[in-house]
Design a protein around this motif. Structure first.
Motif, PDB file in Angstrom:
ATOM      1  N   LEU A 135       0.790  -1.169   0.124  1.00  0.00           N
ATOM      2  CA  LEU A 135       0.046  -0.125   0.105  1.00  0.00           C
ATOM      3  C   LEU A 135       0.803   1.254   0.152  1.00  0.00           C
ATOM      4  O   LEU A 135       0.444   2.211  -0.742  1.00  0.00           O
ATOM      5  N   ALA A 136       1.803   1.202   0.819  1.00  0.00           N
ATOM      6  CA  ALA A 136       2.821   2.289   0.979  1.00  0.00           C
ATOM      7  C   ALA A 136       3.554   2.639  -0.406  1.00  0.00           C
ATOM      8  O   ALA A 136       3.780   3.882  -0.800  1.00  0.00           O
TER       9      ALA A 136
ATOM     10  N   PHE B  39       1.122   4.650  -2.422  1.00  0.00           N
ATOM     11  CA  PHE B  39       0.944   6.077  -1.938  1.00  0.00           C
ATOM     12  C   PHE B  39       2.085   6.967  -2.295  1.00  0.00           C
ATOM     13  O   PHE B  39       2.034   8.175  -2.392  1.00  0.00           O
ATOM     14  N   LYS B  40       3.500   6.115  -1.951  1.00  0.00           N
ATOM     15  CA  LYS B  40       4.330   6.987  -2.259  1.00  0.00           C
ATOM     16  C   LYS B  40       4.599   7.626  -3.625  1.00  0.00           C
ATOM     17  O   LYS B  40       5.280   8.638  -3.900  1.00  0.00           O
TER      18      LYS B  40
ATOM     19  N   LEU C 260       2.255   8.511  -5.406  1.00  0.00           N
ATOM     20  CA  LEU C 260       1.335   9.470  -5.719  1.00  0.00           C
ATOM     21  C   LEU C 260       1.635  10.516  -4.627  1.00  0.00           C
ATOM     22  O   LEU C 260       0.906  11.814  -4.702  1.00  0.00           O
ATOM     23  N   GLY C 261       2.820  10.595  -4.049  1.00  0.00           N
ATOM     24  CA  GLY C 261       3.345  11.589  -3.110  1.00  0.00           C
ATOM     25  C   GLY C 261       4.232  12.755  -3.457  1.00  0.00           C
ATOM     26  O   GLY C 261       5.121  13.160  -2.766  1.00  0.00           O
ATOM     27  N   ASP C 262       3.732  13.272  -4.720  1.00  0.00           N
ATOM     28  CA  ASP C 262       4.629  14.099  -5.402  1.00  0.00           C
ATOM     29  C   ASP C 262       3.576  14.980  -6.446  1.00  0.00           C
ATOM     30  O   ASP C 262       2.931  14.212  -6.934  1.00  0.00           O
ATOM     31  N   PRO C 263       3.695  16.407  -6.148  1.00  0.00           N
ATOM     32  CA  PRO C 263       2.746  17.188  -7.040  1.00  0.00           C
ATOM     33  C   PRO C 263       2.673  16.957  -8.536  1.00  0.00           C
ATOM     34  O   PRO C 263       1.813  16.987  -9.153  1.00  0.00           O
TER      35      PRO C 263
ATOM     36  N   VAL D 185       0.970  13.458  -9.216  1.00  0.00           N
ATOM     37  CA  VAL D 185      -0.332  13.771  -9.457  1.00  0.00           C
ATOM     38  C   VAL D 185      -1.105  14.468 -10.309  1.00  0.00           C
ATOM     39  O   VAL D 185      -2.081  14.187 -10.700  1.00  0.00           O
ATOM     40  N   LYS D 186      -0.398  15.383 -10.733  1.00  0.00           N
ATOM     41  CA  LYS D 186      -0.753  16.424 -11.956  1.00  0.00           C
ATOM     42  C   LYS D 186      -0.962  15.370 -13.029  1.00  0.00           C
ATOM     43  O   LYS D 186      -1.925  15.571 -13.888  1.00  0.00           O
TER      44      LYS D 186
ATOM     45  N   SER E  91      -3.537  13.181 -13.297  1.00  0.00           N
ATOM     46  CA  SER E  91      -4.892  13.974 -13.553  1.00  0.00           C
ATOM     47  C   SER E  91      -5.088  14.232 -14.929  1.00  0.00           C
ATOM     48  O   SER E  91      -6.253  14.204 -15.555  1.00  0.00           O
ATOM     49  N   ILE E  92      -3.877  14.496 -15.740  1.00  0.00           N
ATOM     50  CA  ILE E  92      -4.012  14.858 -16.989  1.00  0.00           C
ATOM     51  C   ILE E  92      -4.340  13.804 -17.880  1.00  0.00           C
ATOM     52  O   ILE E  92      -5.053  13.611 -18.853  1.00  0.00           O
TER      53      ILE E  92
END
Lengths: 115, 115
Positions: free
Chosen positions: B31-32, B35-36, B38-41, B44-45, B48-49
């Motif tokens: 799991l970590a 999440f890791k 995803l732990g960067d802006p 994540v962006k 989303s694109i």
């Protein structure tokens, strides 16, 4: 005048969805900060222990043994979870108690579900 | 005998819930890791694109401009998302195309919702 409840500052609504349009920089920062806090096996495990505890609340004194870490190390991980707004901390006498911020995990889940 | 499809290894069911009992070490690691990633802006962006693109798929050539990063840097971030099992990569001629692994974000969301 009465002081505001200690936990109020944590009760933010998180975050803009990953799956509903291109995130701007501020939205991406906010979301990544939460995911980064979850991006460590010990922190994920600590969170699961708190979630499984009565009232979704646990004393730091009950968190060290299940993860096999020292109390300072557990406190460091908990600090990061508190700073990310996932967990609230309350001091009661000698011990710190940690609880999941109400609704925050559901809100975070909501950023990932398909639209 | 035919070779298995390239994307098959990514089509894992993710992960044990944070909110349904204490995670063991392997569950917490799995799991970590997600999440890791995803732990960067920027990641994540980028996600989303891709999610907002037609067919939830985007060419690397369309990802650099919205995030304002060089193609090698974008490729590095995409590699981490692929390794985490969140995104699949397909080479078509000159360009790499990236798509969200079907169902993976919903599965990850499911690890956070209250029981």
């Amino acid at each position: 005048m009465t002081a505001p409840p200690v936990l109020q500052s944590h009760a933010v609504v998180c975050c803009s969805p990953v799956t509903a349009g291109v995130l701007d920089d501020a939205q991406a920062e906010a979301l990544a900060r939460m995911f980064k806090a979850l991006g460590d096996p010990n922190r994920v495990k600590l969170l699961s222990i708190i979630a499984a505890s009565e009232g979704q609340e646990a004393c730091v004194c009950d968190l060290t043994e299940p993860v096999g870490l020292s109390q300072p190390t557990v406190s460091h991980h908990m600090k990061l979870l508190v700073e990310a707004g996932l967990v609230a901390r309350e001091q009661r006498g000698r011990w710190a108690y940690f609880s999941i911020v109400p609704g925050v995990l559901d809100s975070l889940a909501g950023t990932l579900v398909s639209r």
